[in-house]
Design a protein around this motif. Structure first.
Motif, mmCIF file in Angstrom:
data_model
loop_
_atom_site.group_PDB
_atom_site.id
_atom_site.type_symbol
_atom_site.label_atom_id
_atom_site.label_comp_id
_atom_site.label_asym_id
_atom_site.label_seq_id
_atom_site.Cartn_x
_atom_site.Cartn_y
_atom_site.Cartn_z
ATOM 1 N N LYS A 236 1.634 0.626 -7.859
ATOM 2 C CA LYS A 236 0.568 -0.311 -8.206
ATOM 3 C C LYS A 236 1.082 -1.386 -9.158
ATOM 4 O O LYS A 236 0.829 -2.560 -8.969
ATOM 5 C CB LYS A 236 -0.588 0.439 -8.849
ATOM 6 C CG LYS A 236 -1.261 1.348 -7.836
ATOM 7 C CD LYS A 236 -2.749 1.514 -8.084
ATOM 8 C CE LYS A 236 -3.459 2.020 -6.860
ATOM 9 N NZ LYS A 236 -2.767 3.148 -6.206
ATOM 10 N N LYS B 123 -4.023 11.254 -1.871
ATOM 11 C CA LYS B 123 -3.995 10.146 -2.833
ATOM 12 C C LYS B 123 -3.468 8.854 -2.227
ATOM 13 O O LYS B 123 -3.469 7.819 -2.880
ATOM 14 C CB LYS B 123 -3.133 10.547 -4.027
ATOM 15 C CG LYS B 123 -3.687 11.752 -4.745
ATOM 16 C CD LYS B 123 -2.914 12.059 -5.995
ATOM 17 C CE LYS B 123 -3.534 13.254 -6.681
ATOM 18 N NZ LYS B 123 -2.758 13.713 -7.814
ATOM 19 N N THR C 174 5.440 -1.760 -1.421
ATOM 20 C CA THR C 174 5.045 -1.040 -0.221
ATOM 21 C C THR C 174 5.781 0.292 -0.289
ATOM 22 O O THR C 174 6.998 0.311 -0.408
ATOM 23 C CB THR C 174 5.500 -1.811 1.044
ATOM 24 O OG1 THR C 174 4.890 -3.100 1.027
ATOM 25 C CG2 THR C 174 5.117 -1.058 2.311
ATOM 26 N N LYS D 287 0.849 -1.195 0.000
ATOM 27 C CA LYS D 287 0.000 0.000 0.000
ATOM 28 C C LYS D 287 0.881 1.240 0.000
ATOM 29 O O LYS D 287 2.079 1.170 0.234
ATOM 30 C CB LYS D 287 -0.888 0.030 1.248
ATOM 31 C CG LYS D 287 -1.844 -1.118 1.349
ATOM 32 C CD LYS D 287 -3.009 -0.954 0.401
ATOM 33 C CE LYS D 287 -3.976 -2.117 0.529
ATOM 34 N NZ LYS D 287 -4.908 -2.205 -0.563
ATOM 35 N N ASP E 125 -3.106 5.574 0.490
ATOM 36 C CA ASP E 125 -4.020 4.648 1.163
ATOM 37 C C ASP E 125 -4.077 4.943 2.655
ATOM 38 O O ASP E 125 -5.115 4.798 3.284
ATOM 39 C CB ASP E 125 -3.538 3.204 0.959
ATOM 40 C CG ASP E 125 -3.520 2.799 -0.507
ATOM 41 O OD1 ASP E 125 -4.545 3.017 -1.175
ATOM 42 O OD2 ASP E 125 -2.491 2.299 -0.991
ATOM 43 N N PHE E 126 -2.925 5.313 3.232
ATOM 44 C CA PHE E 126 -2.858 5.582 4.674
ATOM 45 C C PHE E 126 -2.044 6.840 4.926
ATOM 46 O O PHE E 126 -1.051 7.083 4.242
ATOM 47 C CB PHE E 126 -2.198 4.408 5.416
ATOM 48 C CG PHE E 126 -2.979 3.136 5.304
ATOM 49 C CD1 PHE E 126 -4.056 2.886 6.146
ATOM 50 C CD2 PHE E 126 -2.656 2.198 4.328
ATOM 51 C CE1 PHE E 126 -4.792 1.722 6.020
ATOM 52 C CE2 PHE E 126 -3.390 1.022 4.196
ATOM 53 C CZ PHE E 126 -4.460 0.790 5.052
ATOM 54 N N SER F 246 1.632 4.570 1.845
ATOM 55 C CA SER F 246 1.461 5.309 3.098
ATOM 56 C C SER F 246 2.240 6.606 3.019
ATOM 57 O O SER F 246 3.330 6.628 2.458
ATOM 58 C CB SER F 246 1.992 4.505 4.283
ATOM 59 O OG SER F 246 1.266 3.323 4.435
#
Ligand SMILES: Nc1ncnc2c1ncn2[C@@H]1O[C@H](COP(=O)(O)OP(=O)(O)OP(=O)(O)O)[C@@H](O)[C@H]1O
Ligand SMILES: [Mg+2]
Length: 220
Positions: free
Chosen positions: A188, A206, A193, A33, A208-209, A35
């Motif tokens: 992506k 934009k 990560t 993801k 995820d976290f 972050s």
């Protein structure tokens, strides 16, 4: 790779005075993801990123990679982790001025005594939009292009995790957005990560976290 920081604190000594850069911070970084760490200047973002990325010992607490406490590993094992698992983009690019973009990108692979996977590297350059610049030296590229080369270099070894400290810091709004899109699409496409520091809240949207720091404290 599961990354978890447990009760980390960081104090810097400046002569006689003690600066607390990070207080009791615990967090988990989600795998594959995007972050981001945001916060005002001096809030401890770079300190946290360096500690998470194996570059700076915390004063207290630990950082676990798949339940292994990385700062308890031997120096050799820590170096191996940084070389194989982690890619790091520094705020000042850190490119070698006499080498072309492509040579800069291949440097960490060569330092690892490996043959660069040119197909992967050229694909990376294409994803990051620097395919036309691979034979330019840094002095012949814009700041944004140099920053993308630094990202490509950090990903050349195909690390699982990418840490980037303000990769959009010196760029204008439009270029910063394009840079963010490049990193997002690389994240992506290659399922990385990514942990990125930015002070730009619109870029952070934009991700995820989002982890917010204020004066060394993680805000909830
Ligand atoms: N090597 C050091 N020695 C002493 N103090 C330091 C050192 N590095 C950072 N600091 C201090 O620790 C605090 C956090 O610094 P840090 O670089 O982590 O902030 P930052 O959020 O990344 O700021 P910026 O947005 O300006 O890059 C600041 O008060 C800074 O002055
Ligand atoms: Mg910083």
């Amino acid at each position: 790779m599961n990354i978890c920081a447990k009760n980390i604190e960081k104090e810097y000594m400046q002569g006689e005075s003690r600066i607390i850069a990070l207080r009791e911070t615990s967090l988990e970084i989600a795998q594959e993801k995007f972050s981001v760490i945001v916060g005002p200047s001096g809030s401890g973002k770079s300190t946290l990123l360096r500690i998470l990325g194996g570059l700076l010992y915390p004063t207290r607490g630990e950082v676990l990679y798949n339940d292994v406490s990385i700062y308890k590993l031997s120096a050799g094992k820590q170096a191996l982790l940084r070389r194989k698992t982690i890619g790091y983009v520094f705020q000042d690019y850190g490119l070698l001025p006499t080498l072309t973009a492509l040579e800069n990108i291949c440097t960490p692979v060569l330092m690892d005594n490996k043959k660069p996977d040119m197909e992967h590297i050229l694909d990376l350059c294409d994803t990051l939009g620097i395919q036309e610049r691979v034979h330019h030296i840094p002095g012949e590229m814009s700041g944004g292009e140099q920053q993308r080369v630094a990202v490509a270099r950090a990903l050349a070894n195909n690390p699982e995790i990418l840490f980037a400290d303000e990769p959009t810091g010196n760029l204008d709004k439009k270029t910063a957005n394009a840079m963010m899109e490049s990193i997002l699409s690389a994240q992506k496409k290659y399922k990385k990560t990514v942990v990125m520091v930015t002070h730009d809240e619109s870029l952070a949207q934009k991700a995820d976290f989002v982890f917010k720091l204020d004066n060394g404290c993680l805000m909830r």
